[in-house]
Design an enzyme around this catalytic site. Structure first.
Site, short mmCIF file in Angstrom:
data_model
loop_
_atom_site.label_atom_id
_atom_site.label_comp_id
_atom_site.label_asym_id
_atom_site.label_seq_id
_atom_site.Cartn_x
_atom_site.Cartn_y
_atom_site.Cartn_z
CG ASP A 1 2.24 -3.05 1.82
OD1 ASP A 1 1.89 -1.89 2.13
OD2 ASP A 1 2.70 -3.86 2.66
CE1 TYR B 1 6.86 -6.46 6.02
CE2 TYR B 1 6.29 -5.86 3.77
CZ TYR B 1 5.94 -5.97 5.10
OH TYR B 1 4.68 -5.60 5.49
CE LYS C 1 3.72 -1.74 5.49
NZ LYS C 1 4.28 -2.64 4.46
CG HIS D 1 6.31 -1.76 9.83
ND1 HIS D 1 7.20 -2.42 9.00
CD2 HIS D 1 5.27 -2.61 9.99
CE1 HIS D 1 6.70 -3.60 8.67
NE2 HIS D 1 5.54 -3.74 9.27
#
Length: 309
Positions: free
Chosen positions: A42, A47, A76, A107
């Protein structure tokens, strides 16, 4: 163990979340996770480690450790790219060194000021509050998400951090129904109504922060984790398992996908050893009684506005 999504594709019920993973350590963690048996990763543009994940995946494929078709990779769309969905998806694919995504999620249900494709900034206004773009509707964003499926870039599309109202709306305007709603849920924040609503309408629930945030959220948000709960420790002792394993097993038995994040090699293995025991109905009820409606992931700290208010 897998869940079949409404798109017809299968999603492994345990995945590895890469949020807040140090770039330097990602390669070893991902290679080790695949060796342990993880087949679900994931990721997210926000990130800021998709490129490092991509390097690790490329190595795993080239060395024959795993085939692309045997991995389920999620990433996302960030808030600032709602008006640039196709470009943002292609940018993630390039960084991940993939031809397609198994799952692409919105997201957060909010569009913010665009700062450049893939930059994933959360631009604040002069008042220190998140600069929300009120010209882009979630329906408009979803139309572009649907295009990604027809373009062959994405196999399944979904949503993240949507409540019952927004999920219902998405079901109403979508031609391709959301396959997944990824939300924070754990014993202290069970969100039974939202979980049941999604499952009733064929949407798989993925639990992000399935262990209640633990150290990561304690550091960022000052929250407490359910992993220290005496009642959970008692249940864990009964099964000769760790509290984390019990909490993950509870999530699995709710038919939710769990994506624990860890930067420790020993935890990586521990979090995957959740298929050799089953919680009794009584112990499921004990955990159900622990709900505090306690959110541990609160981006208002950075955005100057509580989007959950």
């Amino acid at each position: 163990m897998e869940i079949t999504l409404n798109s017809g594709h299968k999603m492994p019920i345990v995945g590895l979340g890469v949020w807040r993973m140090d770039k330097e350590g990602i390669r070893d963690l991902i290679i080790n996770s695949i060796k342990i048996g993880y087949r679900h990763l994931d990721c997210a543009a926000d990130y800021k480690n998709e490129a490092e994940v991509g390097e690790a995946l490329s190595e795993a494929f080239k060395t024959g450790l795993v085939k692309r078709e045997d991995l389920f990779v999620t990433t996302k769309l960030w808030n600032s790219d709602h008006g640039h969905v196709i470009e943002a998806c292609k940018d993630s694919l390039k960084k991940l060194q993939l031809d397609y995504l198994d799952l692409y999620l919105v997201h957060f249900p909010v569009a913010t000021r665009h700062t450049g494709v893939g930059t994933t900034d959360s631009a604040l206004g002069d008042d220190g509050v998140l600069d929300i773009d009120t010209t882009i509707s979630l329906e408009t964003t979803w139309r572009d998400m649907e295009k990604l499926v027809s373009m062959g870039l994405v196999r399944s599309i979904g949503i993240s951090n949507y409540d019952v109202f927004l999920t219902r709306d998405c079901l109403a305007y979508s031609k391709i129904k959301p396959a997944v709603n990824q939300i924070e849920t754990h014993p202290y924040f069970q969100r039974d109504s939202l979980v049941k609503f999604c499952q009733k309408h064929g949407i798989c629930v993925t639990a992000h922060t399935p262990l209640g945030g633990a150290t990561a959220n304690a550091e960022w948000f000052g929250t407490v984790s359910c992993l220290d709960d005496p009642a959970l420790k008692e249940v864990a002792e009964k099964y000769k398992k760790t509290v984390a394993q019990v909490v993950l097993r509870w999530g699995i038995q709710r038919n939710t996908v769990v994506i624990p994040k860890t930067s420790k090699a020993e935890r990586l293995e521990e979090n995957f050893k959740v298929f050799d025991f089953e919680l009794t109905k009584e112990d499921m009820e004990v955990i159900k009684s622990m709900d505090r409606k306690y959110r541990t992931n609160q981006p208002a700290k950075f955005w100057g506005i509580d989007l959950y208010a």
